[in-house]
Scaffold this active site. Structure first.
Site, PDB file in Angstrom:
ATOM      1  CE  LYS A 122      -6.142  -6.309   0.686  1.00  0.00           C
ATOM      2  NZ  LYS A 122      -4.906  -6.010   1.419  1.00  0.00           N
TER       3      LYS A 122
ATOM      4  NE  ARG B 222      -3.231 -13.105   8.464  1.00  0.00           N
ATOM      5  CZ  ARG B 222      -3.640 -12.404   7.407  1.00  0.00           C
ATOM      6  NH1 ARG B 222      -4.746 -11.676   7.479  1.00  0.00           N
ATOM      7  NH2 ARG B 222      -2.949 -12.397   6.295  1.00  0.00           N
TER       8      ARG B 222
ATOM      9  NE  ARG C 168       1.091 -11.293   3.843  1.00  0.00           N
ATOM     10  CZ  ARG C 168       0.308 -10.893   4.829  1.00  0.00           C
ATOM     11  NH1 ARG C 168       0.786 -10.824   6.060  1.00  0.00           N
ATOM     12  NH2 ARG C 168      -0.932 -10.575   4.599  1.00  0.00           N
TER      13      ARG C 168
ATOM     14  NE  ARG D 273      -3.085 -10.899  -1.850  1.00  0.00           N
ATOM     15  CZ  ARG D 273      -3.830 -10.972  -0.751  1.00  0.00           C
ATOM     16  NH1 ARG D 273      -5.014 -11.543  -0.794  1.00  0.00           N
ATOM     17  NH2 ARG D 273      -3.397 -10.468   0.379  1.00  0.00           N
TER      18      ARG D 273
ATOM     19  NE  ARG E  99      -3.322  -8.559   9.745  1.00  0.00           N
ATOM     20  CZ  ARG E  99      -3.448  -8.577   8.426  1.00  0.00           C
ATOM     21  NH1 ARG E  99      -4.493  -7.988   7.854  1.00  0.00           N
ATOM     22  NH2 ARG E  99      -2.543  -9.146   7.683  1.00  0.00           N
TER      23      ARG E  99
END
Ligand code: ADP
Ligand code: AMP
Length: 213
Positions: free
Chosen positions: A13, A160, A171, A88, A127
């Site tokens: 996203k 992260r 998640r 969300r 990531r």
């Protein structure tokens, strides 16, 4: 053009939202980036948000909705924006619809970036994020020019806290339970389209702009 990005955590996203924002000259508004900036600055909001984020949970709607409504009321958002990571939950989507309809506005497009869960788990460990400017990289699929350093602002890139594998699974569960229902919500508004997020970054973007025009 008012756009909402939907899709699982790690679907791409943010990567696509940045490209859309650049092409159409509208701001990219990421609630995750706003929370991370607050954590970095040590604000009261940041301290509260961190408790939830570190556990892979959603930050409560009451800390999130007003923040976004306020942000989209800023002058730079007058001609549109790309919302990334908001809404969300159904109550967040309803709060957004209500705030927009009070000004005779609506979301023009909700873009669902689809990627299967097993693919996401592989992606997230690679990531790397810049906590200074919000840029996102991937060790293999989208590496920075200089290892460990942000191309845009020169800050150091990090993994992260919430991208550790055990938190990513949590998640994803939260996404399926609380966020996936938004696909129906925006389908009913007649604004949803899906893109195959497993393709390479430029092909996903080409599919998106083919729809946006
Ligand atoms: P989200 O904002 O949905 O959480 P990101 O845009 O941060 O996801 O992307 C998650 C990770 O996957 C990042 O490391 C990013 O560089 C990488 N990525 C994004 N899109 C693709 C793609 N189409 N193919 C492979 N990797 C991708
Ligand atoms: P993101 O950068 O979009 O992956 O978001 C990182 C984390 O910030 C999420 O896992 C949530 O804990 C929190 N967060 C971001 N946006 C929202 C939102 N709209 N509602 C609740 N929590 C959010």
């Amino acid at each position: 053009m008012r756009i909402v990005m939907l899709g699982a955590p790690g679907a791409g996203k943010g990567t696509q939202a940045k490209k859309i924002a650049e092409k159409y000259g509208i701001p990219h508004i990421s609630t995750g980036d706003i929370f991370r900036a607050n954590i970095k600055e040590g604000t009261a909001l940041g301290r509260k948000a961190k408790e939830y984020m570190d556990q892979g949970l959603l930050v409560p709607d009451e800390l999130t909705c007003d923040l976004v409504v306020d942000r989209i009321s800023q002058p730079d958002a007058e001609n549109g924006y790309v919302l990334d990571g908001f809404p969300r939950t159904i109550p967040q989507a309803e709060a957004l619809t209500k705030a927009l309809s009070a000004r005779n506005e609506k979301i023009d497009y909700a873009i669902d970036v689809t990627v299967p869960d097993d693919n996401i788990i592989k992606r997230m460990s690679g990531r790397r994020a810049c906590l200074k400017c919000g840029a996102t990289y991937h060790l293999v699929y989208n590496p920075p020019k200089k290892e460990g350093i942000c191309d845009t602002c020169g800050a150091e890139l990090v993994l992260r806290d919430d991208d550790k594998p055990e938190t990513v699974q949590k998640r994803l569960n939260v996404y399926h339970a609380q966020t996936q229902p938004l696909i129906d919500y925006y389908t009913k508004q007649g604004v949803l389209f899906s893109v195959d997020g497993t393709q390479d970054i430029d092909k996903v973007f080409a599919d998106i702009i083919a729809k946006l025009g």
